[in-house]
Scaffold this motif. Structure first.
Motif, PDB file in Angstrom:
ATOM      1  N   GLU A  57     -75.674   1.035 -19.777  1.00 38.61           N
ATOM      2  CA  GLU A  57     -75.597   2.265 -20.553  1.00 38.61           C
ATOM      3  C   GLU A  57     -75.749   3.503 -19.670  1.00 38.61           C
ATOM      4  O   GLU A  57     -76.107   3.414 -18.496  1.00 38.61           O
ATOM      5  N   MET A  58     -75.500   4.647 -20.267  1.00 43.78           N
ATOM      6  CA  MET A  58     -75.817   5.911 -19.644  1.00 43.78           C
ATOM      7  C   MET A  58     -77.290   6.220 -19.908  1.00 43.78           C
ATOM      8  O   MET A  58     -77.949   5.568 -20.720  1.00 43.78           O
ATOM      9  N   GLU A  59     -77.826   7.221 -19.234  1.00 42.12           N
ATOM     10  CA  GLU A  59     -79.240   7.535 -19.406  1.00 42.12           C
ATOM     11  C   GLU A  59     -79.568   7.969 -20.831  1.00 42.12           C
ATOM     12  O   GLU A  59     -80.722   7.875 -21.268  1.00 42.12           O
ATOM     13  N   ASN A  60     -78.564   8.420 -21.594  1.00 43.83           N
ATOM     14  CA  ASN A  60     -78.803   8.819 -22.987  1.00 43.83           C
ATOM     15  C   ASN A  60     -78.715   7.640 -23.956  1.00 43.83           C
ATOM     16  O   ASN A  60     -78.780   7.821 -25.170  1.00 43.83           O
ATOM     17  N   GLY A  61     -78.560   6.418 -23.405  1.00 43.95           N
ATOM     18  CA  GLY A  61     -78.520   5.226 -24.240  1.00 43.95           C
ATOM     19  C   GLY A  61     -77.159   4.897 -24.810  1.00 43.95           C
ATOM     20  O   GLY A  61     -76.998   3.870 -25.477  1.00 43.95           O
ATOM     21  N   PRO A  96     -84.126   9.032 -30.200  1.00 44.88           N
ATOM     22  CA  PRO A  96     -83.795   7.675 -30.644  1.00 44.88           C
ATOM     23  C   PRO A  96     -82.333   7.521 -31.017  1.00 44.88           C
ATOM     24  O   PRO A  96     -81.663   8.471 -31.412  1.00 44.88           O
ATOM     25  N   LEU A  97     -81.855   6.302 -30.863  1.00 47.69           N
ATOM     26  CA  LEU A  97     -80.518   5.939 -31.302  1.00 47.69           C
ATOM     27  C   LEU A  97     -80.579   5.444 -32.740  1.00 47.69           C
ATOM     28  O   LEU A  97     -81.618   4.946 -33.185  1.00 47.69           O
ATOM     29  N   PRO A  98     -79.483   5.542 -33.476  1.00 51.00           N
ATOM     30  CA  PRO A  98     -79.474   4.982 -34.838  1.00 51.00           C
ATOM     31  C   PRO A  98     -79.728   3.482 -34.806  1.00 51.00           C
ATOM     32  O   PRO A  98     -79.254   2.772 -33.904  1.00 51.00           O
ATOM     33  N   VAL A  99     -80.478   2.996 -35.764  1.00 56.31           N
ATOM     34  CA  VAL A  99     -80.727   1.558 -35.861  1.00 56.31           C
ATOM     35  C   VAL A  99     -79.437   0.864 -36.290  1.00 56.31           C
ATOM     36  O   VAL A  99     -78.793   1.288 -37.247  1.00 56.31           O
ATOM     37  N   PRO A 100     -79.004  -0.177 -35.574  1.00 59.54           N
ATOM     38  CA  PRO A 100     -77.793  -0.894 -35.988  1.00 59.54           C
ATOM     39  C   PRO A 100     -77.917  -1.378 -37.429  1.00 59.54           C
ATOM     40  O   PRO A 100     -78.980  -1.846 -37.854  1.00 59.54           O
ATOM     41  N   THR A 101     -76.834  -1.270 -38.172  1.00 60.53           N
ATOM     42  CA  THR A 101     -76.849  -1.586 -39.597  1.00 60.53           C
ATOM     43  C   THR A 101     -76.196  -2.938 -39.847  1.00 60.53           C
ATOM     44  O   THR A 101     -75.036  -3.158 -39.495  1.00 60.53           O
ATOM     45  N   GLY A 102     -76.963  -3.844 -40.431  1.00 58.99           N
ATOM     46  CA  GLY A 102     -76.422  -5.141 -40.802  1.00 58.99           C
ATOM     47  C   GLY A 102     -76.664  -6.190 -39.733  1.00 58.99           C
ATOM     48  O   GLY A 102     -76.838  -5.901 -38.547  1.00 58.99           O
ATOM     49  N   GLN A 103     -76.658  -7.449 -40.169  1.00 58.64           N
ATOM     50  CA  GLN A 103     -76.960  -8.571 -39.277  1.00 58.64           C
ATOM     51  C   GLN A 103     -75.987  -8.654 -38.111  1.00 58.64           C
ATOM     52  O   GLN A 103     -76.389  -8.887 -36.967  1.00 58.64           O
ATOM     53  N   ALA A 104     -74.696  -8.465 -38.364  1.00 59.02           N
ATOM     54  CA  ALA A 104     -73.701  -8.595 -37.300  1.00 59.02           C
ATOM     55  C   ALA A 104     -73.892  -7.526 -36.232  1.00 59.02           C
ATOM     56  O   ALA A 104     -73.789  -7.800 -35.031  1.00 59.02           O
ATOM     57  N   ALA A 105     -74.180  -6.286 -36.647  1.00 60.97           N
ATOM     58  CA  ALA A 105     -74.392  -5.204 -35.683  1.00 60.97           C
ATOM     59  C   ALA A 105     -75.651  -5.439 -34.867  1.00 60.97           C
ATOM     60  O   ALA A 105     -75.682  -5.168 -33.656  1.00 60.97           O
ATOM     61  N   VAL A 106     -76.700  -5.947 -35.498  1.00 59.69           N
ATOM     62  CA  VAL A 106     -77.935  -6.254 -34.770  1.00 59.69           C
ATOM     63  C   VAL A 106     -77.691  -7.408 -33.807  1.00 59.69           C
ATOM     64  O   VAL A 106     -78.172  -7.397 -32.665  1.00 59.69           O
ATOM     65  N   ARG A 107     -76.945  -8.409 -34.238  1.00 57.65           N
ATOM     66  CA  ARG A 107     -76.613  -9.531 -33.354  1.00 57.65           C
ATOM     67  C   ARG A 107     -75.900  -9.020 -32.101  1.00 57.65           C
ATOM     68  O   ARG A 107     -76.218  -9.428 -30.978  1.00 57.65           O
ATOM     69  N   GLU A 108     -74.949  -8.128 -32.298  1.00 56.93           N
ATOM     70  CA  GLU A 108     -74.205  -7.599 -31.145  1.00 56.93           C
ATOM     71  C   GLU A 108     -75.126  -6.798 -30.242  1.00 56.93           C
ATOM     72  O   GLU A 108     -75.017  -6.881 -29.008  1.00 56.93           O
ATOM     73  N   ALA A 109     -76.048  -6.023 -30.797  1.00 52.70           N
ATOM     74  CA  ALA A 109     -76.984  -5.239 -29.993  1.00 52.70           C
ATOM     75  C   ALA A 109     -77.900  -6.138 -29.172  1.00 52.70           C
ATOM     76  O   ALA A 109     -78.207  -5.847 -28.003  1.00 52.70           O
ATOM     77  N   ILE A 110     -78.340  -7.235 -29.762  1.00 50.48           N
ATOM     78  CA  ILE A 110     -79.208  -8.180 -29.045  1.00 50.48           C
ATOM     79  C   ILE A 110     -78.443  -8.843 -27.910  1.00 50.48           C
ATOM     80  O   ILE A 110     -78.954  -8.978 -26.785  1.00 50.48           O
ATOM     81  N   ARG A 111     -77.219  -9.258 -28.177  1.00 49.74           N
ATOM     82  CA  ARG A 111     -76.424  -9.889 -27.126  1.00 49.74           C
ATOM     83  C   ARG A 111     -76.144  -8.911 -25.986  1.00 49.74           C
ATOM     84  O   ARG A 111     -76.170  -9.290 -24.811  1.00 49.74           O
ATOM     85  N   HIS A 112     -75.888  -7.684 -26.333  1.00 50.76           N
ATOM     86  CA  HIS A 112     -75.674  -6.640 -25.330  1.00 50.76           C
ATOM     87  C   HIS A 112     -76.922  -6.458 -24.474  1.00 50.76           C
ATOM     88  O   HIS A 112     -76.837  -6.355 -23.247  1.00 50.76           O
ATOM     89  N   GLU A 113     -78.078  -6.436 -25.130  1.00 50.28           N
ATOM     90  CA  GLU A 113     -79.338  -6.259 -24.395  1.00 50.28           C
ATOM     91  C   GLU A 113     -79.597  -7.429 -23.459  1.00 50.28           C
ATOM     92  O   GLU A 113     -80.068  -7.255 -22.330  1.00 50.28           O
TER      93      GLU A 113
END
Length: 613
Positions: free
Chosen positions: A353-357, A518-535
């Motif tokens: 990511e960039m420094e701004n997330g 802060p960044l917006p919280v990912p909405t929905g299971q699929a978006a959270v799944r993608e955020a976790i995999r990205h992390e």
């Protein structure tokens, strides 16, 4: 696998060389009978120490010995000559007879030897005569049990369902026609349950944590190490590759037994979440942090968690390893006599990511050009006109204002080499640069060099290395394991963002829904799944996990197939900074699991090959 005799194993371990006095460095110094080995305490302990050497693969084999970086989408091994088989794998040039990275034989050798040890350690009268002799026998049995279970886990992540040999030791002179020499594979679920039960038993026989051991015993198995292996195994078992994967409908034993379940079981995610949470609630671990001016220093924290050994994040580590070989592999050639042999791919670089997330790249056009996220501030044109917090003046704007973990993991062109004992030396991976392609095998084909887990004290040109332990399981992974499993069974649970944000806070990037900017919280299971995999892709880069992640998620046909990009290493600046395909990789459906070596199939008529091989 059962024809490998214990005596042959003993002769093999005699070839190891000891150079320290710690338990895991011991070796016998003569050829001995098995009766002698189990009549003397020192020889019994040496035998156990060498089972560690067989099961715990050395991290230094990243270029030739292990494929988990070079055959994944995060990295490339530069060499395309014999012995560097990840290159051939990436081009689709392998089959069941290729025998690439055949760990099947070695791990079963370790399994058999661990079983033999468990059967005989209690006969050692020298140990039993000690005041704590019975306790030592219990601990040593637990260590061998742990190593046997871990060897099975390593086989399962590479090959899928395996043969569970059990506790019966088959004599070395049994003919090949004997039913005991023709054991079928157990189902993957049976393998999981067996290994979990063994790890649970080992946990009751072992010290709790390395801090409860003598310092020279650091690196021996512990209760929490067994728990960490269990947590990773159950996460893999819950994942789509092994949980209701209909691509393996035909993977059956000769009697028709199904080897991978055809029905997805959500309870497997619950078991995985519970196993990781159990480690968290032990209360023994925390993310390793360093501070500057009262605030977390994210670059020092993410870098030094690997360098400051036996810290609060470490769960299990290999006490002695050839980490110097890894460091030389990841060192620029002209600056410090390194090999520049492992290069991050552009696909991985784009994930930081960039420094701004914000993510700099949101996708790719049909010609491979990036779709740039305008909110990120990222640009691929021009050069820095001043130095930033983590980057020097004059570097390409591609590398300006990235998140701290980028600067921990990647040596990029124009950056300073990590060792500054001889001044600030600029890394030049373009064609005629100090580590460029011109006139040498030792160059990165991507224009980048791995930097993670390289010490600032290391300088191969001066034969200076920061010898240290190599961490195998750490708390950061456990947190990511937990939130991934929890999202699948209880999406929206408050623990998910709590622990995901712990990782991001330490990394110095904006959190989801809390903290500064802060960044917006990912909405929905699929978006959270993608955020976790990205992390996971960023946080665990170059820790030998990405290869298995893309496969257990069943996404490797997308991530590991097609054009792979880097910088234009056949040119000097400015043309060097043009994105260029360095390799077109092939990933077929059968590649999700390794083929069982043909030599093993020839020995065992009930051993069936993995689908597609």
């Amino acid at each position: 696998m059962n024809r490998t005799g214990v005596i042959l194993f003993l002769l093999t371990i005699l070839s190891f060389t000891a150079c320290q006095k710690g338990f895991l460095d011991q070796v016998p110094d003569d050829r001995l009978t098995m009766d002698q080995v189990f009549s003397r305490r020192d020889l019994t302990e040496q035998y156990l120490a060498n089972i560690y050497n067989v099961v715990m693969k050395d991290p230094a084999g990243v270029t030739a010995g292990i494929p988990w970086i070079g055959a994944s989408d995060e990295g490339d091994v530069s060499y395309d000559r014999p012995g560097y088989n990840s290159y051939k794998m990436n081009l689709g040039n392998w089959n069941a007879s290729s025998d690439y990275y055949n760990f099947w034989t070695a791990y079963y050798q370790g399994i058999r030897s661990a079983t033999y040890f468990m059967e005989h350690v209690g006969e050692n009268q020298q140990i039993l005569m000690e005041a704590n002799g019975a306790e030592l026998v219990k601990q040593y049995t637990g260590e061998a049990r742990f190593l046997r279970a871990y060897a099975y886990f390593l086989l399962m992540e590479q090959y899928g369902p395996v043969v569970i040999a059990g506790d019966e030791l088959i004599p070395g002179d049994v003919p090949g026609s004997d039913p005991r020499m023709n054991l079928p594979r157990s189902s993957f679920d049976e393998c999981v349950n067996y290994v979990v039960a063994e790890l649970d038993q080992a946990a009751t026989e072992l010290p709790d944590h390395f801090t409860t051991q003598a310092e020279l015993d650091y690196g021996r198995a512990t209760k929490v190490a067994a728990m960490a292996v269990k947590a990773r195994l159950l996460l893999y078992a819950a994942s789509p590759l092994f949980n209701g994967n209909k691509d393996y409908a035909s993977l059956q034993n000769p009697d028709g037994k199904q080897l991978i379940s055809q029905t997805a079981d959500p309870n497997k995610w619950r078991r995985a979440a519970d196993a990781s949470k159990a480690l968290i609630t032990e209360g023994l671990f925390s993310l390793y942090k360093k501070y500057s001016g009262g605030n977390i220093d994210p670059l020092a924290s993410c870098r030094d968690l690997f360098l400051d050994t036996w810290n609060t994040e470490w769960i299990f580590a290999r006490a002695k390893s050839s980490i110097s070989a890894w460091e030389r592999t990841a060192t620029p050639r002209g600056i410090a006599a390194g090999y520049s042999a492992t290069g991050p791919t552009q696909q991985l670089v784009d994930q930081f990511e960039m420094e701004n997330g914000q993510r700099p790249i949101t996708g790719y056009n049909s010609d491979g050009s990036p779709i740039i996220n305008p909110a990120s501030g990222y640009t691929e044109t021009g050069f820095a006109t001043s130095a930033g917090k983590y980057h020097p003046n004059g570097v390409s704007n591609m590398f300006v204002n990235r998140e701290p973990r980028f600067y921990v993991a990647v040596s990029y062109p124009g950056s300073y080499w990590i060792n500054t004992s001889e001044g600030n030396k600029v890394i030049q991976t373009w064609f005629s640069g100090e580590s460029g392609k011109k006139g040498s095998w030792d160059h990165s084909r991507t224009g980048y060099i791995n930097r993670k887990n390289v010490s600032p004290l290391t300088n191969p040109r001066l034969s200076k290395y920061a010898e240290r332990a190599y961490v195998v399981f750490r708390y950061g992974e456990v947190l990511l394991n937990y939130v991934e499993a929890l999202n699948e069974i209880e999406p929206g649970h408050s623990d998910i963002m709590l622990y995901l944000n712990m990782i991001r806070e330490r990394a110095g990037v904006p959190q989801y829904g809390s903290g500064v900017s802060p960044l917006p919280v990912p909405t929905g299971q699929a978006a959270v799944r993608e955020a976790i995999r990205h992390e996971r892709q960023i946080e665990l880069a170059f820790e030998y996990l990405r290869y298995f992640d893309t496969r257990r998620w069943k996404i490797a046909e997308q991530t590991d197939n097609g054009a792979f990009w880097g910088l234009n290493v056949d040119a000097d600046p400015p043309a060097f900074y043009r994105r260029t395909v360095f390799e077109t990789r092939v990933f077929r459906k059968n590649y999700y699991l390794f083929p069982i070596p043909q030599s093993e199939l020839d020995k065992d008529r009930n051993l069936v090959q993995n689908t597609g091989w």
